[in-house]
Design a protein around this motif. Structure first.
Motif, PDB file in Angstrom:
ATOM      1  N   TYR A 195      -4.552   0.606  -0.525  1.00 33.04           N
ATOM      2  CA  TYR A 195      -4.067  -0.523  -1.320  1.00 33.04           C
ATOM      3  C   TYR A 195      -4.725  -0.507  -2.692  1.00 33.04           C
ATOM      4  O   TYR A 195      -5.744   0.172  -2.915  1.00 33.04           O
ATOM      5  N   GLN A 228      -6.319   0.820   3.709  1.00 32.20           N
ATOM      6  CA  GLN A 228      -5.962  -0.405   4.437  1.00 32.20           C
ATOM      7  C   GLN A 228      -6.776  -0.512   5.725  1.00 32.20           C
ATOM      8  O   GLN A 228      -7.204  -1.595   6.118  1.00 32.20           O
ATOM      9  N   GLY A 257       0.842  -1.186   0.000  1.00 33.55           N
ATOM     10  CA  GLY A 257       0.000   0.000   0.000  1.00 33.55           C
ATOM     11  C   GLY A 257       0.877   1.235   0.000  1.00 33.55           C
ATOM     12  O   GLY A 257       2.095   1.146   0.221  1.00 33.55           O
TER      13      GLY A 257
END
Length: 243
Positions: free
Chosen positions: A176, A44, A17
């Motif tokens: 992400y 995330q 990420g």
């Protein structure tokens, strides 16, 4: 009823990420009625609450339909940011933009779909920064003020970003990457119309879609043109390239 079509999703959740940085995906998009490819990002951790309070970054969303499809077909795509205190106050229309190709489409060749994300702005582009698609600047006011949510009876206590340390919130957390190809859907991305074979929330969507198989299936072409063919995926943060 079993879903008439199986589609796929790949994500970097829990693996890779970025919080500010750059993303480039080189891909060829699928062609065919009601196919829905997307390159996008989610947080995330939902620091500011459930969707869309913690944000969503859409680098590319397209439709496999033909050029004459009213909402844009395989020759066009859109970028957007989704944000708001509640799902029904998603203010993405303030932060969306689109682009299109002439005399060709995104299923014919590979194209680079890019994102530059800093503490001051988010930019998406096609090919390189010269072909900018969406530009959203994080100004002196935060997204609560930008959305003017008090007009939809949202009290100050409902502001999910009131304790945030930056005006970029909710786009100041680690996100992400997701690459997926969907088909159909019931969220309005394909608007109900006389030429759409199903009606959202009718209760018979999958059956109605399958009943029209003789109309949409021939538009999908050979197997190799039905999916998103990805040549490369690159993510950078603080000068580090993540592949």
């Amino acid at each position: 009823m079993i879903n008439p079509v199986r589609s796929a999703r790949i994500s970097t959740r829990g693996k890779r990420g970025i919080r500010f940085g750059k993303v480039e995906v080189e891909a060829k998009l699928p062609a065919g009625d009601w196919i829905w490819p997307a390159i996008w990002m989610l947080p995330q951790d939902s620091v500011y609450g459930i969707w869309p309070a913690s944000g969503e970054i859409d680098i590319m969303e397209s439709r496999g339909n033909n050029y004459d499809y009213p909402e844009g077909g395989v020759n066009s795509f859109a970028s957007a940011l989704h944000w708001g205190p509640y799902s029904h106050t998603d203010a993405y229309l303030q932060t969306t933009a689109s682009t299109s190709l002439r005399r060709t489409d995104f299923s014919k060749n590979f194209h680079k779909f890019g994102l530059v994300w800093t503490e001051d702005y988010i930019v998406t582009y096609l090919g390189n920064r010269i072909h900018q698609v969406m530009y959203v600047k994080f100004g002196q006011e935060g997204f609560w003020e930008r959305g003017d949510f008090v007009k939809v009876n949202a009290t100050l206590d409902a502001n999910p970003w009131r304790d945030a340390k930056t005006k970029a919130a909710p786009f100041d957390q680690e996100f992400y990457l997701i690459l997926n190809v969907a088909v159909g859907g019931m969220n309005g991305y394909f608007k109900d119309s006389s030429f759409k074979p199903w009606v959202d929330r009718s209760g018979t969507e999958m059956r109605d879609f399958w009943d029209d198989v003789d109309e949409w299936y021939p538009t999908w072409g050979p197997v190799e043109s039905r999916g998103m063919t990805v040549r490369s995926v690159k993510m950078w943060q603080q000068g580090k390239c993540q592949r």
